[in-house]
Design a protein around this motif. Sequence first.
Motif, PDB file in Angstrom:
ATOM      1  N   ALA A 125       0.760  -1.009   0.266  1.00  0.00           N
ATOM      2  CA  ALA A 125       0.070  -0.033   0.377  1.00  0.00           C
ATOM      3  C   ALA A 125       0.566   1.159  -0.171  1.00  0.00           C
ATOM      4  CB  ALA A 125      -1.003   0.064   1.416  1.00  0.00           C
ATOM      5  N   ASN A 126       1.717   1.269   0.706  1.00  0.00           N
ATOM      6  CA  ASN A 126       2.644   2.400   1.152  1.00  0.00           C
ATOM      7  C   ASN A 126       1.927   3.618   0.940  1.00  0.00           C
ATOM      8  OD1 ASN A 126       4.856   0.635   1.547  1.00  0.00           O
ATOM      9  ND2 ASN A 126       5.717   0.855  -0.307  1.00  0.00           N
ATOM     10  N   VAL A 127       1.141   3.907   1.574  1.00  0.00           N
ATOM     11  CA  VAL A 127       0.248   5.079   1.699  1.00  0.00           C
ATOM     12  C   VAL A 127       1.672   6.308   3.022  1.00  0.00           C
ATOM     13  CG1 VAL A 127      -1.527   6.848   2.706  1.00  0.00           C
ATOM     14  CG2 VAL A 127      -1.798   4.159   2.304  1.00  0.00           C
ATOM     15  N   PHE A 128       1.419   7.387   1.806  1.00  0.00           N
ATOM     16  CA  PHE A 128       2.213   8.357   2.467  1.00  0.00           C
ATOM     17  C   PHE A 128       2.031   8.578   4.114  1.00  0.00           C
ATOM     18  CE2 PHE A 128       3.509  12.562   3.704  1.00  0.00           C
ATOM     19  CZ  PHE A 128       4.412  12.666   3.112  1.00  0.00           C
ATOM     20  N   ASN A 129       2.544   8.456   4.792  1.00  0.00           N
ATOM     21  CA  ASN A 129       2.707   9.067   6.122  1.00  0.00           C
ATOM     22  C   ASN A 129       1.001   8.301   6.614  1.00  0.00           C
ATOM     23  OD1 ASN A 129       3.311  10.580   8.182  1.00  0.00           O
ATOM     24  ND2 ASN A 129       1.201  12.149   8.744  1.00  0.00           N
ATOM     25  N   GLY A 130       1.675   6.680   6.401  1.00  0.00           N
ATOM     26  CA  GLY A 130       0.584   5.504   7.054  1.00  0.00           C
ATOM     27  C   GLY A 130      -0.086   6.207   7.897  1.00  0.00           C
ATOM     28  N   THR A 131      -1.288   4.939   8.000  1.00  0.00           N
ATOM     29  CA  THR A 131      -1.110   4.141  10.298  1.00  0.00           C
ATOM     30  C   THR A 131      -0.430   2.900   9.843  1.00  0.00           C
ATOM     31  OG1 THR A 131      -2.569   4.231   9.767  1.00  0.00           O
ATOM     32  CG2 THR A 131      -2.349   5.831  10.616  1.00  0.00           C
ATOM     33  N   ILE A 132      -0.344   2.059  10.584  1.00  0.00           N
ATOM     34  CA  ILE A 132      -0.295   0.666  10.768  1.00  0.00           C
ATOM     35  C   ILE A 132      -1.255   0.107  10.050  1.00  0.00           C
ATOM     36  CG2 ILE A 132      -1.389   1.028  12.730  1.00  0.00           C
ATOM     37  CD1 ILE A 132       1.201  -1.711  13.197  1.00  0.00           C
ATOM     38  N   GLU A 133      -2.420   0.476   9.821  1.00  0.00           N
ATOM     39  CA  GLU A 133      -3.906  -0.147   9.535  1.00  0.00           C
ATOM     40  C   GLU A 133      -3.861  -0.100   7.768  1.00  0.00           C
ATOM     41  OE1 GLU A 133      -4.942   0.555  13.974  1.00  0.00           O
ATOM     42  OE2 GLU A 133      -4.141   2.378  12.185  1.00  0.00           O
ATOM     43  N   GLU A 134      -3.431   1.477   7.235  1.00  0.00           N
ATOM     44  CA  GLU A 134      -3.196   1.700   5.852  1.00  0.00           C
ATOM     45  C   GLU A 134      -1.717   1.045   5.545  1.00  0.00           C
ATOM     46  OE1 GLU A 134      -4.898   6.045   5.837  1.00  0.00           O
ATOM     47  OE2 GLU A 134      -2.393   6.022   7.666  1.00  0.00           O
ATOM     48  N   ASN A 135      -0.991   0.702   6.097  1.00  0.00           N
ATOM     49  CA  ASN A 135       0.777   0.635   5.504  1.00  0.00           C
ATOM     50  C   ASN A 135       0.870  -1.276   6.073  1.00  0.00           C
ATOM     51  OD1 ASN A 135       0.706   2.127   3.682  1.00  0.00           O
ATOM     52  ND2 ASN A 135       2.307   3.469   4.764  1.00  0.00           N
ATOM     53  N   GLY A 136       0.810  -1.631   7.380  1.00  0.00           N
ATOM     54  CA  GLY A 136       0.801  -2.655   7.671  1.00  0.00           C
ATOM     55  C   GLY A 136       2.372  -2.693   8.058  1.00  0.00           C
ATOM     56  N   CYS A 137       2.847  -4.058   8.691  1.00  0.00           N
ATOM     57  CA  CYS A 137       3.914  -4.012   9.945  1.00  0.00           C
ATOM     58  C   CYS A 137       4.183  -5.293   9.473  1.00  0.00           C
ATOM     59  CB  CYS A 137       3.395  -3.279  10.971  1.00  0.00           C
ATOM     60  SG  CYS A 137       4.764  -3.436  11.950  1.00  0.00           S
ATOM     61  N   GLY A 138       6.110  -6.001   9.594  1.00  0.00           N
ATOM     62  CA  GLY A 138       6.674  -6.508   9.584  1.00  0.00           C
ATOM     63  C   GLY A 138       6.058  -6.721  11.220  1.00  0.00           C
ATOM     64  N   LYS A 139       6.208  -8.647  11.957  1.00  0.00           N
ATOM     65  CA  LYS A 139       5.563  -9.200  12.811  1.00  0.00           C
ATOM     66  C   LYS A 139       7.197 -10.006  12.910  1.00  0.00           C
ATOM     67  CE  LYS A 139       1.773  -7.078  13.006  1.00  0.00           C
ATOM     68  NZ  LYS A 139       1.457  -6.409  14.410  1.00  0.00           N
ATOM     69  N   PHE A 140       7.419 -10.374  14.223  1.00  0.00           N
ATOM     70  CA  PHE A 140       8.448 -11.296  15.068  1.00  0.00           C
ATOM     71  C   PHE A 140       8.533 -12.818  14.307  1.00  0.00           C
ATOM     72  CE2 PHE A 140       8.109  -8.595  19.103  1.00  0.00           C
ATOM     73  CZ  PHE A 140       9.629  -7.823  18.667  1.00  0.00           C
ATOM     74  N   ASN A 141       6.736 -13.245  13.723  1.00  0.00           N
ATOM     75  CA  ASN A 141       6.559 -14.224  13.260  1.00  0.00           C
ATOM     76  C   ASN A 141       6.924 -15.047  11.717  1.00  0.00           C
ATOM     77  OD1 ASN A 141       5.684 -14.667  16.077  1.00  0.00           O
ATOM     78  ND2 ASN A 141       3.875 -15.031  15.273  1.00  0.00           N
ATOM     79  N   ASN A 142       6.788 -13.171  11.128  1.00  0.00           N
ATOM     80  CA  ASN A 142       7.491 -12.665  10.612  1.00  0.00           C
ATOM     81  C   ASN A 142       8.679 -13.162   9.681  1.00  0.00           C
ATOM     82  OD1 ASN A 142       5.543 -10.310   9.405  1.00  0.00           O
ATOM     83  ND2 ASN A 142       4.819 -12.394   8.663  1.00  0.00           N
ATOM     84  N   ILE A 143       9.405 -13.628  10.465  1.00  0.00           N
ATOM     85  CA  ILE A 143      10.645 -13.938  10.464  1.00  0.00           C
ATOM     86  C   ILE A 143      11.189 -15.727  10.888  1.00  0.00           C
ATOM     87  CG2 ILE A 143      13.207 -14.090  10.551  1.00  0.00           C
ATOM     88  CD1 ILE A 143      12.665 -10.123  12.034  1.00  0.00           C
ATOM     89  N   THR A 144      10.778 -16.145   9.624  1.00  0.00           N
ATOM     90  CA  THR A 144      10.588 -17.837  10.288  1.00  0.00           C
ATOM     91  C   THR A 144      11.758 -18.206   9.753  1.00  0.00           C
ATOM     92  OG1 THR A 144      10.125 -17.750   7.831  1.00  0.00           O
ATOM     93  CG2 THR A 144       8.572 -17.531   8.476  1.00  0.00           C
ATOM     94  N   ILE A 145      11.975 -19.580  10.297  1.00  0.00           N
ATOM     95  CA  ILE A 145      12.657 -20.716  10.330  1.00  0.00           C
ATOM     96  C   ILE A 145      13.376 -20.681   8.784  1.00  0.00           C
ATOM     97  CG2 ILE A 145      12.966 -22.946   9.961  1.00  0.00           C
ATOM     98  CD1 ILE A 145      13.456 -21.941  12.890  1.00  0.00           C
ATOM     99  N   ASP A 146      12.671 -20.598   7.672  1.00  0.00           N
ATOM    100  CA  ASP A 146      12.885 -20.224   6.229  1.00  0.00           C
ATOM    101  C   ASP A 146      13.597 -19.510   5.628  1.00  0.00           C
ATOM    102  OD1 ASP A 146      11.490 -23.297   5.775  1.00  0.00           O
ATOM    103  OD2 ASP A 146       9.845 -21.720   5.136  1.00  0.00           O
TER     104      ASP A 146
END
Length: 564
Positions: free
Chosen positions: A21-42
């Motif tokens: 999405a990458n909305v300028f000055n966007g919120t976490i709801e608009e642009n999302g956010c990486g999580k601890f769980n995204n850093i997987t074993i793979d």
Amino acid sequence: MKKKYFIYQLLPRLFGNSSSANVFNGTIEENGCGKFNNITIDILKKIKDNGYTHVWYIGILAHASTTDYSVYGIPKEFPEIIKGKAGSPYAIRDYYDVDPDLAVNVQERMAEFEQLIKRTHEIGLKVIIDNVPNHVARNYKSVSKPLNISDFGENDDVTKAFSPQNNFYYLPGQHLEIVHRHGNIKENKYVEFPAKVTGNDSFTNRPSQNDWFDTVKLNYGVDYLNNNEEWFDPIPDTWYKMKDILMFWADKGVDGFRCDMAEMVPVAFWRWSIPQIKAKHPGIIFIAEIYNPSMYRVFIDKNCFDFLYDKVGLYDVLRDVSCGYRPSSDISFTLNNVGDIQKNMLNFMENHDEQRIASDYFLKNGTKGKAAMIVTSCINTNPVMVYAGQELGEKGMDEEGFSGRNGRTSIFDYWSLSTLRRWNNNGLWNDNLLTQEEKDLATFYKNLINLCNDEDAISGGLFYDLMPANYENNEFDSTRLFAFLRGYEKDILLVVANFDSSEKKCTVEIPMHAFSFMHFNNKSEGLLIPLLNKSSEDISFRNDKSSILKIAAHSGEIYRISFM
């Protein structure tokens, strides 16, 4: 032999974010956010396979942001004292908590981070996190601290500008006035009286937009307004609090700390605290962000820091040489300045504070950074750091919000990076969406880093600078080429880097002293075997006749000298 440390620096907020999405000055709801769980074993396996020994996770500690987590008992913040929507990872609001943005289940955020530590260790990687000792978020309040620990500032005498046992510095009788405005802030609701001194030692109640206005300075017993008078006996309260914080995270299994702006904290504190952490956790490492060469040796003395940022030395000169602003021979003079402590310097060509190699403000293309990366990786036994996306040629030319289009990747905004997002490929972590140029650059980094660890001559051998022996060599351009040897026991490597925009043909004079320095009983002839570009042909080598080498533009080669 012990491996050479290669540190992969990543910001989980960006690293795992697959939203485009990458909305300028966007919120976490608009642009999302990486999580601890995204850093997987793979992906951790891939990082390990790419040759890294450590992962530096930045933005782990709970820091001030505009996202409201008050339903979870986390105090709501004030946008006027926060940089960007996501906030600076270096404006810590709770030293004993992790950033809720990074958790799938906010109530289980610490457990999710502990699982990340476990996954990282299971793969055979070590974990580094930030320690931010000089300053805290303007509205610091710990909701996760142990019951027996008082909060910063809780027992301060706020009528005094300075007291050795205060945790903060104050401006008695003065209200804080926020001068900086950013975004759509309509009014100031944050009240600070008396005003606290700002994190970059700004002793004013009206910090400017160029100050670290989102932070306040911690007091380690130095009276800055009275000739920097030191009050270290009895030990200041802040010392105990920060040592307890370091021990808290070390006890969780963290293997190292990168200490933010370490030189803004008195070295006496480090000499007191670090040995205590190391005594309980042998093998833990401490890295100092430091920019004052006159203090380098002080900070590594007495079992203090293990490694120091080599920013104002090797980084600065390699950047200038890469851009054509300085001759490559200047690299030798820079190395000589830290010759006795080179093994303690942390080398890098990118980090979150610096402009991306591929940005319009640096080299405009990541492949043009190969020569600098070869030199910074092979020059000695000291550790080397790579910033996530560097190996893919990330340009850092987005205009995210608080962070403008400045060639840096924002640490203040909710965002995702095209290179990392495509590598992520919705959690598959493959190269299906990468361009051929990005794949080729990633392969170069992987080959270089693994070569550095596979070759004892690089990971633990001696260094010999060949530049002085080639200043008078008409077939060696000492303004654009850099050459040196690395040697260990019966193995000797020749490294040649070309910072020019065109291929260079050259010869390299190797004096007999170089072989004796490395305790190497050389013979008269042999081969130069290319190790980086293995498809290249071997080159005949004789002591009494220099071999002609062809070094690609913005690149280099590592040759094994194999005598008959």
